[in-house]
Design an enzyme around this catalytic site. Structure first.
Site, PDB file in Angstrom:
ATOM      1  CE  LYS A  78      -3.981   1.943   2.539  1.00 31.94           C
ATOM      2  NZ  LYS A  78      -4.608   1.920   3.418  1.00 31.94           N
ATOM      3  CB  SER A 152      -7.428   4.048   2.659  1.00 30.27           C
ATOM      4  OG  SER A 152      -6.799   3.158   3.746  1.00 30.27           O
ATOM      5  CB  SER A 176      -8.186   1.184   5.756  1.00 32.24           C
ATOM      6  OG  SER A 176      -8.431   2.810   5.450  1.00 32.24           O
TER       7      SER A 176
END
Length: 450
Positions: A78, A152, A176
């Protein structure tokens, strides 16, 4: 020749250790798949093709290759976790496009275990929202490309679900990891506070954000979590009979749960009861103020992360979110609100071992330019579909998203498992039971070439 794209991390690592395939061959095959499919999915902000192949060769030459738990396994990271030599953009035009000098400790642990970082995945700006889009791209759900992958950690989840990598690193400050995992048919675990090194943003959103793995199988999840935590999460030989509470009421007042997600929970409860667990309908005593508490912490975390960035380069929804949060930073930082919530919920988890809830309240929003839309519209869209995740960031307790059932569209549905501090191993065991008793499809149709 066997195809390694779409195989589990455990399968790939075993083959590399036994020298049935080289790390370069595995990584090259996944890079070719990324090149072929990611234009449709939007999982990656950047792909490290040359660097990944060179690093795969380094793994293949290691003297301890036969002992590496993630030998040659392609990994996506990420884009809010530092990868040496790459810029950390966090989905924004306001962050510097300059390489970082050192790996984050979680990346360093994964690399030491033999994993190869093939790229950095898309996130919403500053990892604020439960949909993933912005100046660096839009991450779509490989099961339904018209829908967002979630956020996210949306790019990381999309990469795994599309078979572009077998494992991805993400993190979870208000859901997330669990939100995109639930959308994309993956299994994930937000560990309890302190289990995995955090170091996310400017203060881990006041200690609420945790790094964690995204995978297609519980076996792979255990494997990666063990590396991240530097401790083994081994499956227990004998199954433990647990007392499981089933909660269907939204923690946030006024948010309803759609039928497919409620049905998934009821069916999962039936499966677990049939396996001998003591299952009972019981709702946690969520306070009416939970929505306000969540909003204060959510916005205050963004306010801290936005410090020092040029507001003119931030999307409007991010600027407003940070502006709202600035007035709450001081009160949020003292931790009293989180401690009161823990005190309120602790007796419930003294009576029950595990809480089973929907992972989401409804399917994810349509993929689109949410970063160009108003702040309130984003807030309403996020809270309407993901009300079940924030309480467990506020308490700091472990929580999982586990695929279970399907939506009318054929995309995966999911449930959430929540436990007391230190019960990550038990949650993994329970998720594995669900997978064995009601197997889920590991990857989206496009991962099989459809």
């Amino acid at each position: 020749m066997s195809s390694w794209a779409g195989r589990s991390a455990a399968e790939i690592a075993a083959a590399v250790r036994e020298k049935r395939v080289t790390p370069r061959e595995v990584v090259a095959e996944h890079l070719a798949r990324i090149e072929r499919l990611d234009g449709r999915v939007g999982a990656f902000r950047m792909v490290r093709a040359e660097a990944a192949l060179a690093e795969a060769d380094e793994v293949g030459a290691r003297g301890d290759l036969g002992e590496l738990p993630l030998a040659g396994v392609p990994l996506a990271v990420k884009d809010n976790v530092a990868v040496r030599g790459e810029a950390l953009r966090i989905g924004s035009a306001a962050t510097p496009d300059t390489p970082v000098g050192e790996d984050h400790v979680t990346v360093a642990r994964l690399r030491a275990a033999g994993a190869v970082v093939v790229g950095l995945t898309n996130v919403p700006e500053l990892c604020v929202f439960g949909t993933t889009e912005g100046v660096h791209g839009t991450a779509r759900n490989p099961w339904d490309l018209s829908r967002t992958a979630g956020g996210s950690s949306g790019g990381s989840a999309a990469a795994v679900a599309a078979g572009l990598v077998p494992l991805a690193l993400g993190n979870d400050g208000m859901g997330s990891l669990r939100i995109p995992a639930a959308n994309c048919g993956l299994v994930t675990l937000k560990p309890g506070h302190g289990v995995v090194p955090a170091g996310i943003g400017n203060g881990d959103w006041f200690g609420m954000a945790e790094n964690g793995p995204l995978a297609t199988t519980v076996e792979d999840l255990r494997l990666m979590l063990s590396v991240l935590a530097d401790t083994g999460f081994v499956r227990r030989e004998e199954r433990e009979r647990r007392k499981i509470a089933v909660g269907l009421r939204s923690p946030l007042a006024g948010v309803s749960v759609s039928r497919p997600y409620a049905t998934a929970v009821r069916q999962a409860a039936g499966v677990l009861a049939g396996a001998g667990h003591r299952v009972r309908r019981a709702e946690p005593p969520y306070p009416l103020s939970l929505g306000v508490t969540s909003l204060r912490h959510w916005t205050a975390g963004t306010a801290v992360d936005a410090e020092g960035l040029d507001p003119a380069l931030l999307a409007r929804r991010t600027r407003v979110h940070a502006a709202v949060g600035r007035r709450f930073v001081r009160t949020v930082r003292d931790g009293d609100g989180r401690e009161r919530l823990r005190e309120r919920l602790t007796p419930f988890f003294t009576e029950y071992d595990v809480l089973l809830t929907p992972a989401l309240a409804r399917r994810s929003p349509k993929a689109g330019p949410w970063h160009e839309r108003g702040w309130l519209r984003n807030i309403l869209a996020n809270t309407a579909y993901s009300p079940f995740t924030p309480p467990w960031n506020l308490t700091g307790w472990p929580a999982m998203a586990v695929p279970f059932g399907t939506l009318p569209s054929g995309a995966p549905c999911a449930v959430q498992l929540v436990g007391r501090p230190g019960t990550e191993a038990g949650l993994l065991d329970l998720a594995e039971e669900l997978a064995e008793l009601r197997p889920w499809r590991r990857s989206a149709p496009m991962a099989d070439g459809v």
